[in-house]
Design a protein around this motif. Structure first.
Motif, PDB file in Angstrom:
ATOM      1  N   ARG A   4      25.996  33.547  31.089  1.00  0.00           N
ATOM      2  CA  ARG A   4      24.549  33.473  31.292  1.00  0.00           C
ATOM      3  C   ARG A   4      24.211  33.045  32.717  1.00  0.00           C
ATOM      4  O   ARG A   4      23.317  33.584  33.358  1.00  0.00           O
ATOM      5  N   GLU A   5      24.933  32.054  33.258  1.00  0.00           N
ATOM      6  CA  GLU A   5      24.700  31.600  34.636  1.00  0.00           C
ATOM      7  C   GLU A   5      25.042  32.701  35.632  1.00  0.00           C
ATOM      8  O   GLU A   5      24.364  32.880  36.637  1.00  0.00           O
ATOM      9  N   ARG A   8      22.200  35.216  35.791  1.00  0.00           N
ATOM     10  CA  ARG A   8      21.069  34.709  36.591  1.00  0.00           C
ATOM     11  C   ARG A   8      21.367  34.813  38.083  1.00  0.00           C
ATOM     12  O   ARG A   8      20.513  35.162  38.887  1.00  0.00           O
ATOM     13  N   TRP A   9      22.595  34.479  38.453  1.00  0.00           N
ATOM     14  CA  TRP A   9      22.988  34.504  39.858  1.00  0.00           C
ATOM     15  C   TRP A   9      22.933  35.938  40.397  1.00  0.00           C
ATOM     16  O   TRP A   9      22.408  36.200  41.470  1.00  0.00           O
ATOM     17  N   ARG A  11      21.192  38.458  39.119  1.00  0.00           N
ATOM     18  CA  ARG A  11      19.795  38.878  39.079  1.00  0.00           C
ATOM     19  C   ARG A  11      19.024  38.298  40.268  1.00  0.00           C
ATOM     20  O   ARG A  11      18.203  38.984  40.877  1.00  0.00           O
ATOM     21  N   GLY A  12      19.284  37.066  40.642  1.00  0.00           N
ATOM     22  CA  GLY A  12      18.621  36.447  41.802  1.00  0.00           C
ATOM     23  C   GLY A  12      18.990  37.141  43.098  1.00  0.00           C
ATOM     24  O   GLY A  12      18.143  37.387  43.954  1.00  0.00           O
TER      25      GLY A  12
END
Length: 167
Positions: A4-5, A8-9, A11-12
């Motif tokens: 999950r992290e 996010r990374w 996607r950012g």
């Protein structure tokens, strides 16, 4: 790092890269769209011959150097008009009033006329102070070879002071 992290990374980073790409494309589009304005400035620029009649009829004297328009012709004492960009005649110093005009230096005030300045619909005028310097002997007499223009507010090219070679 969990799955999950990591998502996010990634996607950012993707969002940041997309933002940078869109910004670069938009800036390039603005610059490209103003190309027609930059090109048309040459067509509508004041031609030096059109403003010659407002120049003073001063002829060079033995002690005072004059100014040669674009480095040609006979030097003229206390000109009211000086062409700044001789290639395209897009910038012209006009309405010059000389407060001090000596054998080594001259100072005056006037307006720099710029045709179609940075996206403007109409011509633009910028109040400025003018300083002539570096007199030399040239064909036709003595003439100032340097001009310093200091703008009193907004500027056409972004610099508060510009230097021109009048030789």
């Amino acid at each position: 790092m969990t799955e999950r992290e990591r998502f996010r990374w990634v996607r950012g980073r993707t969002a940041l890269a997309t933002f940078a790409l869109v910004t670069a494309v938009a800036a390039g589009g603005v610059w490209w769209s103003q190309g027609a304005d930059r090109a048309s400035a040459v067509d509508v620029a004041p031609k030096t011959s059109a403003v010659q009649d407002v120049k003073s009829p001063g002829k060079p004297s033995g002690s005072l150097p004059g100014v040669r328009d674009c480095g040609r012709g006979e030097p003229e004492i206390k000109p009211q008009v000086i062409t700044l960009t001789c290639v395209d005649v897009g910038m012209v110093a006009t309405a010059i009033t000389w407060e001090r005009y000596g054998s080594r230096e001259a100072e005056g005030t006037g307006v720099v006329q710029v045709e179609r300045a940075s996206g403007a619909v109409a011509d633009a005028g910028f109040p400025a102070t003018f300083r002539l310097f570096a007199p030399e002997t040239v064909p036709g007499g003595r003439a100032f070879t340097g001009l310093e223009v200091t703008y009193e507010g907004s500027t056409p090219l972004g610099d508060t002071t510009e230097m021109y070679n009048l030789a």
